[in-house]
Design a protein around this motif. Sequence first.
Motif, PDB file in Angstrom:
ATOM      1  N   UNK A 181       0.799  -1.222   0.000  1.00 21.78           N
ATOM      2  CA  UNK A 181       0.000   0.000   0.000  1.00 21.78           C
ATOM      3  C   UNK A 181       0.834   1.276   0.000  1.00 21.78           C
ATOM      4  N   UNK A 182       2.155   1.160   0.015  1.00 20.83           N
ATOM      5  CA  UNK A 182       3.012   2.337   0.120  1.00 20.83           C
ATOM      6  C   UNK A 182       3.868   2.471  -1.132  1.00 20.83           C
ATOM      7  N   UNK A 183       3.454   3.375  -2.018  1.00 23.85           N
ATOM      8  CA  UNK A 183       4.202   3.610  -3.256  1.00 23.85           C
ATOM      9  C   UNK A 183       5.534   4.282  -2.931  1.00 23.85           C
ATOM     10  N   UNK A 184       6.621   3.788  -3.540  1.00 23.40           N
ATOM     11  CA  UNK A 184       7.939   4.349  -3.255  1.00 23.40           C
ATOM     12  C   UNK A 184       8.514   5.130  -4.436  1.00 23.40           C
ATOM     13  N   UNK A 185       8.019   4.867  -5.653  1.00 22.77           N
ATOM     14  CA  UNK A 185       8.569   5.544  -6.824  1.00 22.77           C
ATOM     15  C   UNK A 185       7.681   5.259  -8.021  1.00 22.77           C
ATOM     16  N   UNK A 186       7.878   6.020  -9.098  1.00 28.05           N
ATOM     17  CA  UNK A 186       7.229   5.698 -10.362  1.00 28.05           C
ATOM     18  C   UNK A 186       8.150   6.044 -11.514  1.00 28.05           C
TER      19      UNK A 186
END
Length: 714
Positions: free
Chosen positions: A697-702
């Motif tokens: 649930x925790x986006x770190x990058x894109x």
Amino acid sequence: MKEKELWNLFQSMTLAEKLGQMTQTTGEYFVGKEFAEELVVTGPAMEEMGFDSENIHRVGSVLGVSSSQAINAVQRAYLEKSRLGIPLMFMHDAIHGYRTIFPIPLALASTFNTKLIEKVGHLTGQELVATGIKVNFSPMVDLVRDARWGRVMESFGEDSILSGRLGRAMIEGYQGSADGTIGKQNVIACLKHFVAYGAPDGGRDYASVDMSKKELFGFYAKSFEIALMAFPRMVMASFNSFNGEPVTASSYLLEEVLRQKFTFTDLLISDWGAVSELKNHGIAANDKEAGYLALNAGIEIEMVSNTFLKYGEEYLSRKPSLIEKINQAVWDFLNLKNEFGLFEHPYVDENEEQKVIRSKKIVNAACEISEASCVLLKNENDLLPLKKEDTLLIIGPFAKTQDLLGNWNCKGKAAETISVEQGFKNLASNVHAYKYLDEVPEELLEKSDNVLVTIGERWDKSGEGHSSVDLEIDTAQQSLIYDLKAMGKKVIGLGFSGRPMALGAVIDDLDALLWTWYLGNEAGNAIANLILGIKSPTGRLAMSFPRVSAQVPLRYNELGSGRPANDSTYSSRYQDLPIGPLFPFGYGLRYGRVKIAKVELSSSVISDDNPLNISLELTNNSEYDTSESIILFMEDSISKIVRPVRELIDFQCIALKKGENRKVEFVVQTSDLAYINNEEKKVFENGTINFYINDLNKKVANVEVQNRREGIYK
């Protein structure tokens, strides 16, 4: 034997002798009841199986015979009457160890550690070789999402990349190479069960499977595609029907997909009795027709049925071109036997078995791997680890038992297994174990602030043929937890099972919970080492745990919805259950903390010409030397068809000394971001990809995908 000699031998074979090499049976037909404890017995008499005193000495292989003495006796009895003296090849099901039993595969998958899985294969292979067994019917990489299915215990879980890569590692461990070459102290791996066996209707073993080709190639066949990169020398076809066609008789799956698409070139074996079972599927009226369908589809060794040998001549008169399949299968099998040197050395050294079986090296490795397979699911207020000096009170059905091997335990012995009680007594002096609460002396109960409660399901409640609709722990175990909690005790659960259990009814009353699965011979030692803080738990779930039984099938990578689950009535959720699993895929706690920091991307753009490097920094802030599994997930939020909400791309298991700081890197190619569409084609699209590490649930990058081309990806 030189190739020319082997070719001359092949040329001298009659059709009946060739068909015999394609037939496999069990060993009692050769030695009777002389080695009753060392034989897996079919049940039917020799005549019922279609054998007689002549054709039984044409078969090419035997399964289920254990011990070097029994194997030599069967081989000797066979060769005494075999016209050409082609030795038997012996095969077995050592699913998680032969005599030294390791954790069940679902537990092994919790390590997320390919090196440990390869080690299990290597050590298991050593015991098999010392016994005279040349082929192991393992690994199983069937993708599973339904915990009701009994055989989830044999699987590597609910993700195809994890399953495929662990399967590949195990094959390399068994065979001793990454290119299919069989080492001198190694065995042949038989990859199974091809394909989609892990998705039966209702989770019922042997039931039919119906799914889209997008689902098959995107997920269920993908684990096989990856594992086949290790070149297993044998593949086993699955029992099930797929979209109405039994796999054992499917030219599409066995020839077009396995042979042509996945380029498998070695031996293909049926599962136990599966050829004859084509009658039950309703596509063959009798054994003769069943055998024809299987042979025509590409089955090359028939396990525990005898249609090829009985009716092969008729099959050739019906379709003369089948001789090409027969000749190729027999030639490949003779070459495999020759690769092992069986023609010159058909017998095994009986003295070697005692030197290898349960050697100190193998037993110690079993303990290390068992520790890595456990998953810490809850630890309120850092209740764990306990201290050796504490009063250690253990209660429940698994407190004293040695029946901790798990199903498919091959030649493992409960008497050689370390119980939970014994594991703690090996480390501490104030240990008390009881099966029932009312057995505990009142004085002991009063002074025990923390109580270890063993919960779960018995080992024989999972495995082949052991599907269940009820995944809850039984009411007596629930009551034990409630009663101890009502007394004001801190309740620490130790969980035993061959599948994920539904723990919604008790999780709030457990202060800590270590899920141990079934760990094999070293179970008690491994559990005690973890609970007493000698080692830290490092496992992560390879399969999600439901809250209640009715929540399955369940998977982390479900497809997105137009109305995603939220607090609204009109969203994709159950009205009487919290959203999501109780514990998701990839979940697992530690003692202390391993910190992930400085997640950096090499570029804001990825393309065919510009792969992406994702780096991060790991710091072990705990008081333990430990291992940390780093799982990289992706999310493609905009695509032409609905994609899974999260997808695993890669994973690494990193060993960290206490206080150590390490940099970890992942390399992401554009092919890692492609998917199978509704036309069975691999598709690549431009757009934004989001990345997640460990936390779903925790986006770190894109990153932005900007390739010169979109569409079909090769």
